[in-house]
Design a protein around this motif. Structure first.
Motif, short mmCIF file in Angstrom:
data_model
loop_
_atom_site.label_atom_id
_atom_site.label_comp_id
_atom_site.label_asym_id
_atom_site.label_seq_id
_atom_site.Cartn_x
_atom_site.Cartn_y
_atom_site.Cartn_z
N LEU A 197 -28.69 56.83 20.37
CA LEU A 197 -30.02 57.47 20.35
C LEU A 197 -30.69 57.40 18.98
O LEU A 197 -31.90 57.12 18.92
N PRO A 198 -29.99 57.63 17.86
CA PRO A 198 -30.66 57.46 16.57
C PRO A 198 -31.19 56.04 16.36
O PRO A 198 -32.27 55.83 15.80
N LEU A 201 -38.01 52.78 18.19
CA LEU A 201 -39.25 53.35 18.71
C LEU A 201 -40.24 53.62 17.59
O LEU A 201 -41.39 53.19 17.66
N ARG A 202 -39.82 54.32 16.57
CA ARG A 202 -40.74 54.71 15.48
C ARG A 202 -41.19 53.54 14.62
O ARG A 202 -42.36 53.43 14.29
N THR A 257 -45.57 51.07 16.15
CA THR A 257 -46.45 50.41 15.18
C THR A 257 -47.13 49.17 15.75
O THR A 257 -47.90 48.52 15.04
N LEU A 258 -46.86 48.86 17.01
CA LEU A 258 -47.48 47.68 17.63
C LEU A 258 -48.97 47.89 17.83
O LEU A 258 -49.44 49.03 17.99
N PRO A 259 -49.72 46.80 17.85
CA PRO A 259 -51.18 46.93 18.03
C PRO A 259 -51.55 47.54 19.37
O PRO A 259 -51.08 47.10 20.42
N GLY A 260 -52.35 48.60 19.30
CA GLY A 260 -52.91 49.20 20.51
C GLY A 260 -52.05 50.21 21.24
O GLY A 260 -52.46 50.74 22.26
N VAL A 261 -50.85 50.51 20.74
CA VAL A 261 -49.97 51.44 21.45
C VAL A 261 -50.56 52.84 21.42
O VAL A 261 -50.94 53.35 20.38
N GLY A 262 -50.65 53.44 22.61
CA GLY A 262 -51.13 54.81 22.73
C GLY A 262 -49.99 55.71 23.17
O GLY A 262 -49.09 56.00 22.40
N ASN A 263 -50.00 56.10 24.44
CA ASN A 263 -48.96 56.97 24.98
C ASN A 263 -47.71 56.17 25.33
O ASN A 263 -47.79 55.05 25.83
#
Length: 151
Positions: A115-116, A122-123, A128-134
């Motif tokens: 999980l870490p 994830l973080r 940090t990808l272009p356009g990522v929202g929820n």
């Protein structure tokens, strides 16, 4: 492509062991080796098989966590789908990228050591990808593979 019962039996057998020989499959299905080989070639030429795959044991390789991520793009129109797909496909922990219809725009299958490690991916990589929202994460607790409609 029209498949008969023998073709379906070949597909089932090859989905279990893609390295099975035409001779062994022919004996199993009551065909000669050449007839079985011709059927396999016809299935390959017809696009039924997309290639050979290695079925990896992710646990044995040290990947103990699998997560399905639903990703909703925040800025449709400002970031092209191709840009997002190209960027997310470059992340080694992302095994599958599916453009879907529904609550999310994409569904990703992500593997991590624990999980870490998933949180780091994830973080630092996905968010940090272009356009990522929820983003919504579903951690896989167990998985049972079903043979599908031909099984």
């Amino acid at each position: 492509m029209e498949l008969d019962e023998i073709d379906r039996a070949l597909v089932r057998a090859l989905s279990e062991d893609m390295n099975a020989t035409a001779g062994a499959l022919g004996r199993q299905l009551g065909l000669s080796q050449p007839a079985c080989w011709r059927r396999i070639q016809r299935l390959r030429d017809g696009g039924v098989f997309r290639g050979r795959r290695v079925d990896l044991d992710l646990q044995a390789l040290g990947f103990g966590v699998t997560v399905f991520l639903g990703v909703k793009l925040a800025t449709k129109g400002r970031v092209s789908l191709e840009d997002f797909e190209r960027a997310v496909s470059a992340i080694p922990e992302v095994q599958i990228v599916e453009h879907v219809l529904g609550l999310f725009d994409y569904r990703l299958r992500v593997v991590a050591r624990d999980l870490p490690d998933f949180e780091r991916v994830l973080r630092r990589r996905i968010m940090t990808l272009p356009g990522v929202g929820n983003v919504e994460a579903n951690v896989v607790l167990s998985e049972e593979r079903r043979p599908g409609p031909l099984g």
